[in-house]
Design a protein around this motif. Structure first.
Motif, PDB file in Angstrom:
ATOM      1  N   THR A   1       0.628  -0.984  -0.061  1.00 54.95           N
ATOM      2  CA  THR A   1      -0.120  -0.287  -0.259  1.00 54.95           C
ATOM      3  C   THR A   1       0.581   1.894  -0.152  1.00 54.95           C
ATOM      4  O   THR A   1       0.498   1.895  -0.838  1.00 54.95           O
ATOM      5  CB  THR A   1      -0.755   0.374   1.081  1.00 54.95           C
ATOM      6  N   GLY A   2       2.041   0.989   0.258  1.00 53.61           N
ATOM      7  CA  GLY A   2       3.131   2.349   0.580  1.00 53.61           C
ATOM      8  C   GLY A   2       3.281   2.847   1.536  1.00 53.61           C
ATOM      9  O   GLY A   2       1.805   2.782   2.515  1.00 53.61           O
ATOM     10  N   GLU A   3       4.005   4.202   1.142  1.00 45.91           N
ATOM     11  CA  GLU A   3       3.803   5.027   2.163  1.00 45.91           C
ATOM     12  C   GLU A   3       2.758   6.506   2.340  1.00 45.91           C
ATOM     13  O   GLU A   3       2.295   6.706   1.077  1.00 45.91           O
ATOM     14  CB  GLU A   3       4.982   5.811   2.932  1.00 45.91           C
ATOM     15  N   PRO A   4       1.936   7.175   3.271  1.00 45.37           N
ATOM     16  CA  PRO A   4       1.173   8.308   3.156  1.00 45.37           C
ATOM     17  C   PRO A   4       1.975   9.314   2.448  1.00 45.37           C
ATOM     18  O   PRO A   4       2.996   9.101   2.470  1.00 45.37           O
ATOM     19  CB  PRO A   4       0.677   8.551   4.611  1.00 45.37           C
ATOM     20  N   GLU A   5       1.575  10.064   1.375  1.00 49.86           N
ATOM     21  CA  GLU A   5       1.652  11.416   1.175  1.00 49.86           C
ATOM     22  C   GLU A   5       2.146  12.669   2.164  1.00 49.86           C
ATOM     23  O   GLU A   5       0.726  12.476   3.156  1.00 49.86           O
ATOM     24  CB  GLU A   5       1.782  11.832   0.136  1.00 49.86           C
ATOM     25  N   ALA A   6       2.858  13.329   2.159  1.00 51.41           N
ATOM     26  CA  ALA A   6       3.189  14.248   2.697  1.00 51.41           C
ATOM     27  C   ALA A   6       1.312  15.039   2.994  1.00 51.41           C
ATOM     28  O   ALA A   6       1.316  15.594   4.679  1.00 51.41           O
ATOM     29  CB  ALA A   6       2.990  15.828   2.436  1.00 51.41           C
ATOM     30  N   MET A   7       0.279  15.166   2.067  1.00 50.07           N
ATOM     31  CA  MET A   7      -0.669  15.665   2.627  1.00 50.07           C
ATOM     32  C   MET A   7      -1.751  14.672   3.388  1.00 50.07           C
ATOM     33  O   MET A   7      -2.195  15.089   4.439  1.00 50.07           O
ATOM     34  CB  MET A   7      -1.521  16.306   1.069  1.00 50.07           C
ATOM     35  N   GLU A   8      -1.801  13.902   2.784  1.00 50.46           N
ATOM     36  CA  GLU A   8      -2.656  12.507   3.750  1.00 50.46           C
ATOM     37  C   GLU A   8      -1.809  12.149   5.317  1.00 50.46           C
ATOM     38  O   GLU A   8      -2.293  12.495   6.302  1.00 50.46           O
ATOM     39  CB  GLU A   8      -2.152  11.020   3.166  1.00 50.46           C
TER      40      GLU A   8
ATOM     41  N   PHE B   1      -4.760  14.022  12.851  1.00 44.80           N
ATOM     42  CA  PHE B   1      -6.293  14.143  13.494  1.00 44.80           C
ATOM     43  C   PHE B   1      -6.370  12.684  13.913  1.00 44.80           C
ATOM     44  O   PHE B   1      -7.776  13.096  14.871  1.00 44.80           O
ATOM     45  CB  PHE B   1      -6.710  15.470  12.616  1.00 44.80           C
ATOM     46  N   ALA B   2      -6.350  12.046  13.340  1.00 46.94           N
ATOM     47  CA  ALA B   2      -6.632  10.176  13.667  1.00 46.94           C
ATOM     48  C   ALA B   2      -6.378  10.337  14.702  1.00 46.94           C
ATOM     49  O   ALA B   2      -5.569  10.478  15.800  1.00 46.94           O
ATOM     50  CB  ALA B   2      -5.849   9.234  13.016  1.00 46.94           C
ATOM     51  N   PHE B   3      -7.200   9.335  15.849  1.00 48.74           N
ATOM     52  CA  PHE B   3      -7.121   8.786  17.473  1.00 48.74           C
ATOM     53  C   PHE B   3      -6.546   7.371  16.494  1.00 48.74           C
ATOM     54  O   PHE B   3      -6.179   6.392  16.020  1.00 48.74           O
ATOM     55  CB  PHE B   3      -9.124   7.995  17.317  1.00 48.74           C
ATOM     56  N   GLU B   4      -5.942   7.356  17.481  1.00 46.90           N
ATOM     57  CA  GLU B   4      -4.432   6.383  18.465  1.00 46.90           C
ATOM     58  C   GLU B   4      -3.447   6.041  16.681  1.00 46.90           C
ATOM     59  O   GLU B   4      -4.373   4.347  16.593  1.00 46.90           O
ATOM     60  CB  GLU B   4      -5.737   4.699  18.357  1.00 46.90           C
ATOM     61  N   MET B   5      -3.727   6.830  16.255  1.00 50.74           N
ATOM     62  CA  MET B   5      -2.168   6.538  14.771  1.00 50.74           C
ATOM     63  C   MET B   5      -1.077   5.376  15.417  1.00 50.74           C
ATOM     64  O   MET B   5      -0.297   6.068  15.959  1.00 50.74           O
ATOM     65  CB  MET B   5      -1.828   8.308  14.240  1.00 50.74           C
ATOM     66  N   GLN B   6      -0.911   4.887  14.427  1.00 49.94           N
ATOM     67  CA  GLN B   6      -0.445   3.673  14.618  1.00 49.94           C
ATOM     68  C   GLN B   6       0.624   3.982  13.415  1.00 49.94           C
ATOM     69  O   GLN B   6       0.556   4.767  12.407  1.00 49.94           O
ATOM     70  CB  GLN B   6      -0.255   2.377  13.988  1.00 49.94           C
ATOM     71  N   PRO B   7       2.101   3.387  13.078  1.00 45.75           N
ATOM     72  CA  PRO B   7       3.052   2.914  11.996  1.00 45.75           C
ATOM     73  C   PRO B   7       2.296   3.061  11.030  1.00 45.75           C
ATOM     74  O   PRO B   7       2.494   2.737   9.765  1.00 45.75           O
ATOM     75  CB  PRO B   7       4.061   2.659  12.169  1.00 45.75           C
ATOM     76  N   ASN B   8       1.199   2.082  10.741  1.00 45.42           N
ATOM     77  CA  ASN B   8       0.623   1.146   9.697  1.00 45.42           C
ATOM     78  C   ASN B   8      -0.735   1.857   9.478  1.00 45.42           C
ATOM     79  O   ASN B   8      -1.688   1.767   9.131  1.00 45.42           O
ATOM     80  CB  ASN B   8       0.751   0.322  10.095  1.00 45.42           C
ATOM     81  N   SER B   9      -0.907   3.460  10.098  1.00 44.38           N
ATOM     82  CA  SER B   9      -2.303   4.564   9.913  1.00 44.38           C
ATOM     83  C   SER B   9      -2.100   5.154   8.270  1.00 44.38           C
ATOM     84  O   SER B   9      -1.187   4.962   8.050  1.00 44.38           O
ATOM     85  CB  SER B   9      -2.207   5.054  10.902  1.00 44.38           C
ATOM     86  N   ARG B  10      -3.325   4.878   8.054  1.00 45.74           N
ATOM     87  CA  ARG B  10      -3.817   5.274   6.668  1.00 45.74           C
ATOM     88  C   ARG B  10      -4.820   5.882   6.674  1.00 45.74           C
ATOM     89  O   ARG B  10      -5.595   5.247   6.898  1.00 45.74           O
ATOM     90  CB  ARG B  10      -3.381   4.344   5.248  1.00 45.74           C
ATOM     91  N   LEU B  11      -5.171   6.919   5.609  1.00 46.63           N
ATOM     92  CA  LEU B  11      -6.430   6.554   5.268  1.00 46.63           C
ATOM     93  C   LEU B  11      -7.381   6.026   4.570  1.00 46.63           C
ATOM     94  O   LEU B  11      -6.725   6.225   3.550  1.00 46.63           O
ATOM     95  CB  LEU B  11      -6.537   8.316   5.130  1.00 46.63           C
ATOM     96  N   SER B  12      -8.032   6.060   4.242  1.00 47.53           N
ATOM     97  CA  SER B  12      -8.586   4.521   3.128  1.00 47.53           C
ATOM     98  C   SER B  12      -8.993   5.259   1.725  1.00 47.53           C
ATOM     99  O   SER B  12      -8.925   4.649   1.392  1.00 47.53           O
ATOM    100  CB  SER B  12      -9.528   3.147   3.985  1.00 47.53           C
ATOM    101  N   CYS B  13      -9.479   6.655   1.967  1.00 46.39           N
ATOM    102  CA  CYS B  13      -9.488   6.927   0.828  1.00 46.39           C
ATOM    103  C   CYS B  13      -8.462   7.468  -0.500  1.00 46.39           C
ATOM    104  O   CYS B  13      -9.146   7.979  -1.253  1.00 46.39           O
ATOM    105  CB  CYS B  13     -10.141   8.378   1.272  1.00 46.39           C
ATOM    106  N   GLN B  14      -7.280   7.088   0.195  1.00 41.44           N
ATOM    107  CA  GLN B  14      -5.824   7.550  -0.345  1.00 41.44           C
ATOM    108  C   GLN B  14      -4.963   5.871  -0.349  1.00 41.44           C
ATOM    109  O   GLN B  14      -4.293   6.470  -1.264  1.00 41.44           O
ATOM    110  CB  GLN B  14      -4.968   8.302   0.572  1.00 41.44           C
ATOM    111  N   ILE B  15      -6.282   5.097  -0.120  1.00 39.43           N
ATOM    112  CA  ILE B  15      -5.862   3.436  -0.866  1.00 39.43           C
ATOM    113  C   ILE B  15      -6.739   2.860  -2.460  1.00 39.43           C
ATOM    114  O   ILE B  15      -7.725   3.122  -2.246  1.00 39.43           O
ATOM    115  CB  ILE B  15      -5.797   2.750   0.292  1.00 39.43           C
ATOM    116  N   LYS B  16      -6.341   3.490  -3.480  1.00 40.06           N
ATOM    117  CA  LYS B  16      -6.506   2.906  -4.683  1.00 40.06           C
ATOM    118  C   LYS B  16      -6.408   1.472  -4.578  1.00 40.06           C
ATOM    119  O   LYS B  16      -5.304   1.091  -4.556  1.00 40.06           O
ATOM    120  CB  LYS B  16      -6.505   3.356  -5.858  1.00 40.06           C
TER     121      LYS B  16
END
Length: 106
Positions: free
Chosen positions: A61-68, A74-89
């Motif tokens: 899935t890769g790393e989040p880009e800067a905007m993500e 602002f996400a609750f309980e962020m972890q190293p494997n956190s992503r926004l699902s709107c950014q996973i194509k």
């Protein structure tokens, strides 16, 4: 099509046939996955579609880009494997992808 699985904090699984080219968030909304609100509609302007990518899938899935990355603050309980699902194509090579919904989003 690719198989996509969302797992809620209580272990409930949502197995979805996700069309290639859509986002994980779009598929979560269409299939009423609890905890995925997507208040901004996929514009990467909120963190209400936050998920944890299963560790077997983080490289694909890769790393989040800067905007993500900024929105993940602002996400609750962020972890190293956190992503926004709107950014996973969804792509063919993501067939079998497993995403977990954080408990605080339930």
């Amino acid at each position: 099509m690719a198989k996509l699985t969302f797992v809620t904090h209580d272990g409930q699984r949502y197995d979805i046939d996700a069309p290639v080219g859509t986002t994980a968030m779009e598929n979560a909304i269409r299939n009423d996955v609890p905890g995925i609100e997507a208040e901004c509609g996929g514009a990467c302007a909120c963190a209400t579609c936050h998920v944890y990518v299963d560790e077997a899938w983080t490289a694909k899935t890769g790393e989040p880009e800067a905007m993500e990355e900024d929105m993940l603050d602002f996400a609750f309980e962020m972890q190293p494997n956190s992503r926004l699902s709107c950014q996973i194509k969804i792509r063919d090579d993501l067939d079998g992808l497993v995403l977990r919904v954080p408990e605080r989003q339930a």
